[in-house]
Design an enzyme around this catalytic site. Structure first.
Site, mmCIF file in Angstrom:
data_model
loop_
_atom_site.group_PDB
_atom_site.id
_atom_site.type_symbol
_atom_site.label_atom_id
_atom_site.label_comp_id
_atom_site.label_asym_id
_atom_site.label_seq_id
_atom_site.Cartn_x
_atom_site.Cartn_y
_atom_site.Cartn_z
ATOM 1 N N CYS A 32 -22.434 -0.489 -1.220
ATOM 2 C CA CYS A 32 -23.676 -1.277 -1.228
ATOM 3 C C CYS A 32 -24.637 -0.833 -2.323
ATOM 4 O O CYS A 32 -25.435 -1.627 -2.813
ATOM 5 C CB CYS A 32 -24.356 -1.189 0.142
ATOM 6 S SG CYS A 32 -23.368 -1.951 1.453
ATOM 7 N N GLN B 235 -7.698 13.827 33.011
ATOM 8 C CA GLN B 235 -7.137 12.528 33.380
ATOM 9 C C GLN B 235 -7.721 12.119 34.735
ATOM 10 O O GLN B 235 -8.729 12.681 35.159
ATOM 11 C CB GLN B 235 -5.602 12.593 33.391
ATOM 12 C CG GLN B 235 -4.981 12.742 31.998
ATOM 13 C CD GLN B 235 -5.165 11.508 31.112
ATOM 14 O OE1 GLN B 235 -5.527 10.426 31.556
ATOM 15 N NE2 GLN B 235 -4.942 11.685 29.800
ATOM 16 N N ASP C 158 -1.071 16.315 27.357
ATOM 17 C CA ASP C 158 -1.413 15.720 28.655
ATOM 18 C C ASP C 158 -0.501 14.541 28.956
ATOM 19 O O ASP C 158 0.222 14.073 28.083
ATOM 20 C CB ASP C 158 -2.874 15.253 28.656
ATOM 21 C CG ASP C 158 -3.137 14.174 27.600
ATOM 22 O OD1 ASP C 158 -2.520 14.255 26.512
ATOM 23 O OD2 ASP C 158 -3.916 13.259 27.865
ATOM 24 N N CYS D 122 -24.439 3.262 1.263
ATOM 25 C CA CYS D 122 -23.078 3.669 0.891
ATOM 26 C C CYS D 122 -22.803 3.287 -0.554
ATOM 27 O O CYS D 122 -23.529 2.490 -1.157
ATOM 28 C CB CYS D 122 -22.055 3.035 1.830
ATOM 29 S SG CYS D 122 -21.581 1.348 1.395
ATOM 30 N N HIS E 126 -17.931 1.496 3.423
ATOM 31 C CA HIS E 126 -19.153 0.995 4.067
ATOM 32 C C HIS E 126 -19.160 1.276 5.573
ATOM 33 O O HIS E 126 -20.150 1.786 6.112
ATOM 34 C CB HIS E 126 -19.307 -0.501 3.794
ATOM 35 C CG HIS E 126 -20.391 -1.113 4.608
ATOM 36 N ND1 HIS E 126 -21.716 -1.046 4.245
ATOM 37 C CD2 HIS E 126 -20.359 -1.743 5.817
ATOM 38 C CE1 HIS E 126 -22.453 -1.628 5.181
ATOM 39 N NE2 HIS E 126 -21.654 -2.056 6.146
ATOM 40 N N CYS F 271 -28.126 -0.590 3.366
ATOM 41 C CA CYS F 271 -27.138 0.488 3.470
ATOM 42 C C CYS F 271 -27.127 1.306 2.180
ATOM 43 O O CYS F 271 -27.314 0.765 1.082
ATOM 44 C CB CYS F 271 -25.764 -0.112 3.723
ATOM 45 S SG CYS F 271 -24.428 1.079 3.688
ATOM 46 N N ASP G 132 -13.920 9.930 18.654
ATOM 47 C CA ASP G 132 -13.074 9.500 17.552
ATOM 48 C C ASP G 132 -12.797 8.032 17.784
ATOM 49 O O ASP G 132 -12.750 7.586 18.921
ATOM 50 C CB ASP G 132 -11.744 10.262 17.526
ATOM 51 C CG ASP G 132 -10.809 9.785 18.614
ATOM 52 O OD1 ASP G 132 -9.965 8.915 18.329
ATOM 53 O OD2 ASP G 132 -10.931 10.253 19.753
ATOM 54 N N ASP H 71 -5.074 15.449 17.923
ATOM 55 C CA ASP H 71 -4.663 14.963 19.230
ATOM 56 C C ASP H 71 -3.277 15.543 19.515
ATOM 57 O O ASP H 71 -2.503 15.793 18.604
ATOM 58 C CB ASP H 71 -4.647 13.430 19.204
ATOM 59 C CG ASP H 71 -4.507 12.857 20.605
ATOM 60 O OD1 ASP H 71 -4.464 13.634 21.581
ATOM 61 O OD2 ASP H 71 -4.448 11.623 20.718
ATOM 62 N N SER H 72 -2.990 15.777 20.786
ATOM 63 C CA SER H 72 -1.789 16.533 21.155
ATOM 64 C C SER H 72 -0.492 15.776 20.941
ATOM 65 O O SER H 72 0.574 16.370 20.930
ATOM 66 C CB SER H 72 -1.869 16.919 22.623
ATOM 67 O OG SER H 72 -1.823 15.751 23.424
ATOM 68 N N GLY H 73 -0.567 14.472 20.817
ATOM 69 C CA GLY H 73 0.653 13.671 20.721
ATOM 70 C C GLY H 73 1.033 13.038 22.042
ATOM 71 O O GLY H 73 1.901 12.170 22.089
ATOM 72 N N GLY H 74 0.417 13.465 23.124
ATOM 73 C CA GLY H 74 0.761 12.924 24.440
ATOM 74 C C GLY H 74 0.600 11.421 24.496
ATOM 75 O O GLY H 74 1.529 10.695 24.891
ATOM 76 N N PHE H 75 -0.541 10.938 24.069
ATOM 77 C CA PHE H 75 -0.807 9.500 24.161
ATOM 78 C C PHE H 75 0.192 8.700 23.325
ATOM 79 O O PHE H 75 0.710 7.677 23.764
ATOM 80 C CB PHE H 75 -2.246 9.207 23.710
ATOM 81 C CG PHE H 75 -2.639 7.770 23.887
ATOM 82 C CD1 PHE H 75 -3.028 7.295 25.138
ATOM 83 C CD2 PHE H 75 -2.616 6.884 22.822
ATOM 84 C CE1 PHE H 75 -3.377 5.954 25.303
ATOM 85 C CE2 PHE H 75 -2.963 5.553 22.993
ATOM 86 C CZ PHE H 75 -3.346 5.088 24.235
HETATM 87 ZN ZN LIG Z 1 -22.717 -0.116 2.726
#
Ligand SMILES: [Zn+2]
Length: 352
Positions: free
Chosen positions: A307, A170, A121, A304, A334, A302, A247, A67-71
């Site tokens: 689990c 924007q 931005d 993972c 998880h 699950c 993201d 991310d550009s850092g703007g936010f």
């Molecule tokens: Zn899991």
């Protein structure tokens, strides 16, 4: 994209993220998101350059989007002062004064060595007046042009496609300004386009309306990225409206608070309806008293490592109760797996 704001997906080692992504979908590209503003403050450009950027720093051989850092400049720092040149701001860490411009954001992202860079931005805030939004769109386009100029010069001495630059649309909730922002960015011919200024507290129906007015204007043969979203059902709705990339901090942040995503009890086989009509899942807060002697894993369906082991709900709840960092880590593994699996199922449905 899992979020590694400061160079780590919190509580999780890079090789663990790689293992999750490989186990869920060995065919898929692997990518994480990091942040220009935070990496600029620490460890800083000099150390990043010495270590061959974030890939060297993290020993992460896969893709990184920054991310550009703007936010962050607008949302985290104290006393940000905006001019056409850029932004003066004070570090949220130590109060030191910094000047960020579109060109500086590009320089820093080159030091980070990320694969996908975001143009700098100006987020207008939310809610924002039409005057604030108009000014933000004009400035974002001017800054996008300066980023693209810097980037084109930089890429002259590098293999084509070895880095990509995305523009950020924007325009807040105003269709005229979203359209103007898209048209001005399309003229600069970015490698991909992000829809910015969302996931900032607006209701879900407003988010969907903005996507309906924005994504059809963006080219279908380039990635369309919705920044900062979100819960599984919002991701699904955004995909149906043309978004390709996401993201979000939700899987990792929720995990650290013991909030985990699991298969819903009625439909334990799939996380997404076959016609993409619905995300099928439930949530647990594993810190609740009711789990104190529950011997089940977080989600019996699950796959993972948390689990599969399996570690019981009672054990993980106990770890939270005694403030053991392993609790956050097991839940992070998880939840990241859940999000990866959710996206894989959507990709499979689209492919089919
Ligand atoms: Zn899991």
């Amino acid at each position: 994209m899992p979020i590694a704001t400061m160079g780590a997906v919190r509580t999780m080692a890079p090789h663990e993220l790689e293992d999750i992504q490989t186990s869920v979908d060995p065919e898929a590209g692997q990518i994480l998101l990091s942040n220009t503003y935070h990496l600029y403050l620490k460890p800083g450009e000099k150390i990043l350059q010495e270590l061959e950027g974030i890939h060297g720093l993290m020993n992460w051989p896969h893709s990184v989007l920054t991310d550009s850092g703007g936010f962050q400049v607008f949302s985290l720092s104290n006393m940000a002062t905006i001019s056409d040149d850029g932004v003066d701001f004070r570090s949220h860490r130590d109060g030191s004064l910094h000047h960020m411009t579109p060109e500086r954001s590009m320089e820093i992202q080159s030091a980070i060595g990320s694969d996908i860079w975001m143009a700098f931005d100006q987020f207008p805030g939310y809610p924002a007046t039409v005057e604030q939004v108009e000014a933000s769109v004009i400035r974002t386009s001017a800054w996008a042009s300066r980023c693209q100029n810097w980037f084109k010069q930089y890429m002259k001495s590098r293999p084509a496609g070895s880095h990509q630059l995305f523009g950020i649309v924007q325009g807040s909730t105003y269709s005229d300004h979203r359209r103007a922002s898209v048209e001005q960015l399309l003229a600069l011919n970015f490698d991909g386009y992000a829809v910015g200024g969302l996931a900032v507290g607006e209701p879900a129906d407003v988010l969907y309306e903005v996507l309906e007015m924005t994504t059809p204007l963006l080219p279908g043969d380039k990635p369309r990225y919705l920044m900062g979203v979100g819960p599984p059902e919002q991701i699904l709705e955004a995909i149906k409206r043309g978004i390709d990339m996401f993201d979000c901090v939700i899987p990792t942040r929720n995990a650290r608070h013991g909030n985990v995503f699991i298969h819903s009890t009625e439909h334990s086989d799939k996380l997404v309806e076959a016609d993409l009509s619905e995300a099928r899942y439930s949530k647990l807060n594993i810190r609740a008293e009711q789990f104190s002697s529950d011997s089940l894993p977080l989600d019996p369906d699950c796959h993972c490592q948390t689990c599969l082991a399996p570690y019981s709900r009672a054990y993980i709840r106990h770890l939270f109760t005694v403030n053991e960092p392993l609790a956050a880590r097991l839940c992070t593994v998880h939840n990241v797996h859940f999000y990866m699996q959710f996206m894989k199922e959507i990709r499979d449905i689209i492919s089919a």
